[in-house]
Scaffold this motif. Sequence first.
Motif, mmCIF file in Angstrom:
data_model
loop_
_atom_site.group_PDB
_atom_site.id
_atom_site.type_symbol
_atom_site.label_atom_id
_atom_site.label_comp_id
_atom_site.label_asym_id
_atom_site.label_seq_id
_atom_site.Cartn_x
_atom_site.Cartn_y
_atom_site.Cartn_z
ATOM 1 N N ARG A 254 0.798 -1.203 0.000
ATOM 2 C CA ARG A 254 0.000 0.000 0.000
ATOM 3 C C ARG A 254 0.846 1.274 0.000
ATOM 4 N N CYS A 255 0.346 2.266 -0.726
ATOM 5 C CA CYS A 255 0.995 3.567 -0.793
ATOM 6 C C CYS A 255 -0.074 4.637 -0.852
ATOM 7 N N ASN A 256 0.006 5.585 0.055
ATOM 8 C CA ASN A 256 -0.862 6.756 0.023
ATOM 9 C C ASN A 256 0.008 7.999 0.009
ATOM 10 N N TYR A 257 -0.462 9.030 -0.652
ATOM 11 C CA TYR A 257 0.326 10.243 -0.733
ATOM 12 C C TYR A 257 -0.527 11.445 -0.357
ATOM 13 N N SER A 258 0.160 12.527 -0.073
ATOM 14 C CA SER A 258 -0.505 13.790 0.241
ATOM 15 C C SER A 258 0.149 14.883 -0.587
ATOM 16 N N SER A 259 -0.688 15.639 -1.304
ATOM 17 C CA SER A 259 -0.180 16.733 -2.117
ATOM 18 C C SER A 259 -1.319 17.667 -2.460
ATOM 19 N N SER A 260 -1.022 18.961 -2.506
ATOM 20 C CA SER A 260 -2.035 19.953 -2.882
ATOM 21 C C SER A 260 -2.079 20.173 -4.392
ATOM 22 N N VAL A 261 -1.113 19.559 -5.103
ATOM 23 C CA VAL A 261 -1.066 19.686 -6.564
ATOM 24 C C VAL A 261 -0.954 18.283 -7.164
ATOM 25 N N SER A 262 -1.134 18.227 -8.464
ATOM 26 C CA SER A 262 -1.013 16.935 -9.149
ATOM 27 C C SER A 262 0.410 16.410 -9.017
ATOM 28 N N PHE B 206 4.087 -6.951 -11.986
ATOM 29 C CA PHE B 206 3.506 -6.036 -11.011
ATOM 30 C C PHE B 206 2.603 -5.025 -11.724
ATOM 31 N N GLU B 207 1.641 -4.527 -11.004
ATOM 32 C CA GLU B 207 0.802 -3.448 -11.523
ATOM 33 C C GLU B 207 0.436 -2.518 -10.372
ATOM 34 N N ALA B 208 0.131 -1.277 -10.719
ATOM 35 C CA ALA B 208 -0.303 -0.306 -9.712
ATOM 36 C C ALA B 208 -1.390 0.542 -10.323
ATOM 37 N N GLU B 209 -2.316 0.963 -9.501
ATOM 38 C CA GLU B 209 -3.428 1.774 -9.975
ATOM 39 C C GLU B 209 -3.462 3.094 -9.234
ATOM 40 N N SER C 235 -9.031 9.932 -6.002
ATOM 41 C CA SER C 235 -9.968 10.243 -4.916
ATOM 42 C C SER C 235 -9.470 9.708 -3.573
ATOM 43 N N GLN C 236 -8.756 8.580 -3.616
ATOM 44 C CA GLN C 236 -8.218 8.010 -2.388
ATOM 45 C C GLN C 236 -6.744 8.342 -2.192
ATOM 46 N N THR C 237 -6.193 9.128 -3.079
ATOM 47 C CA THR C 237 -4.757 9.501 -3.068
ATOM 48 C C THR C 237 -3.891 8.277 -2.790
ATOM 49 N N SER C 238 -4.115 7.246 -3.600
ATOM 50 C CA SER C 238 -3.377 6.007 -3.395
ATOM 51 C C SER C 238 -2.741 5.536 -4.694
ATOM 52 N N PHE C 239 -1.727 4.697 -4.538
ATOM 53 C CA PHE C 239 -1.029 4.110 -5.688
ATOM 54 C C PHE C 239 -0.515 2.750 -5.218
ATOM 55 N N HIS C 240 -1.423 1.845 -4.925
ATOM 56 C CA HIS C 240 -1.066 0.536 -4.382
ATOM 57 C C HIS C 240 -0.452 -0.356 -5.448
ATOM 58 N N LEU C 241 0.503 -1.145 -5.022
ATOM 59 C CA LEU C 241 1.228 -2.061 -5.912
ATOM 60 C C LEU C 241 0.708 -3.478 -5.683
ATOM 61 N N ARG C 242 0.434 -4.188 -6.774
ATOM 62 C CA ARG C 242 -0.128 -5.539 -6.652
ATOM 63 C C ARG C 242 0.593 -6.504 -7.580
ATOM 64 N N LYS C 243 0.568 -7.762 -7.158
ATOM 65 C CA LYS C 243 1.025 -8.833 -8.034
ATOM 66 C C LYS C 243 0.173 -10.056 -7.724
ATOM 67 N N PRO C 244 -0.403 -10.708 -8.731
ATOM 68 C CA PRO C 244 -1.321 -11.820 -8.480
ATOM 69 C C PRO C 244 -0.635 -13.081 -7.963
ATOM 70 N N GLU D 90 12.938 -4.743 -1.099
ATOM 71 C CA GLU D 90 12.256 -3.616 -0.483
ATOM 72 C C GLU D 90 11.684 -2.739 -1.584
ATOM 73 N N TYR D 91 10.475 -2.289 -1.362
ATOM 74 C CA TYR D 91 9.741 -1.533 -2.372
ATOM 75 C C TYR D 91 9.439 -0.137 -1.826
ATOM 76 N N PHE D 92 9.773 0.863 -2.640
ATOM 77 C CA PHE D 92 9.583 2.249 -2.237
ATOM 78 C C PHE D 92 8.608 2.938 -3.187
ATOM 79 N N CYS D 93 7.647 3.588 -2.603
ATOM 80 C CA CYS D 93 6.735 4.446 -3.346
ATOM 81 C C CYS D 93 7.283 5.873 -3.300
ATOM 82 N N ALA D 94 7.123 6.621 -4.380
ATOM 83 C CA ALA D 94 7.646 7.987 -4.411
ATOM 84 C C ALA D 94 6.748 8.866 -5.269
ATOM 85 N N VAL D 95 6.787 10.166 -4.995
ATOM 86 C CA VAL D 95 6.037 11.139 -5.786
ATOM 87 C C VAL D 95 6.960 12.257 -6.215
ATOM 88 N N SER D 96 6.589 12.929 -7.289
ATOM 89 C CA SER D 96 7.267 14.152 -7.680
ATOM 90 C C SER D 96 6.236 15.091 -8.300
#
Lengths: 111, 115
Positions: free
Chosen positions: B22-30, B63-66, B70-79, B88-94
């Motif tokens: 799971r990955c959630n982010y916070s940002s006031s811009v895209s 792997f895939e991520a969506e 609306s939920q400010t999320s970018f969860h990573l999945r693998k079936p 180790e897996y790192f989520c990041a934003v820019s």
Amino acid sequence: NAGVTQTPKFQVLKTGQSMTLQCAQDMNHNSMYWYRQDPGMGLRLIYYSASEGTTDKGEVPNGYNVSRLNKREFSLRLESAAPSQTSVYFCASRSSVDTQYFGPGTRLTVL
Amino acid sequence: AQSVTQLDSQVPVFEEAPVELRCNYSSSVSVYLFWYVQYPNQGLQLLLKYLSGSTLVESINGFEAEFNKSQTSFHLRKPSVHISDTAEYFCAVSIPNTGFQKLVFGTGTRLLVSP
């Protein structure tokens, strides 16, 4: 194609000693970065260089200096090492499509 | 300022089982969103990224991520995971279009795959 290379791979320093971590990239990227990685804290940006001839502070710059020697090389210097600087240091460069490429890291221990 | 939260520091899973990091982010811009993977004693490698367009992005190793705005999320999945996915897996934003990319990383999730 070596990508991003870093030297040394490992280093042990005593408090107060100085050293320079070397980084080079052969992908003709403009932007280069130095990060430190500590357990439970992810990666934190120390310094960056948007282009040759420019450098700027990141999130945790205290105790470090950098030099962008040319387009390929970006070095990180610890003038007076402290135990709090024990960490794994990563250099990265950024492509035009917003992908950062990381080096293999330098494991630094300050006693 | 942007921030990234990876609530799970470690996720143990058996081989061939599905996994979600799971990955959630916070940002006031895209933002642009990234997942990087770090194998033991190596640097980080880009796994996948969302810049624009389809909100579902895939990597070459299953792997895939969506991106869910609306939920400010970018969860990573693998079936179905393999032993070799242990890393180790790192989520990041820019922030896009700033002329300079500053990545803000989460604290990482260690995926442990056992037989």
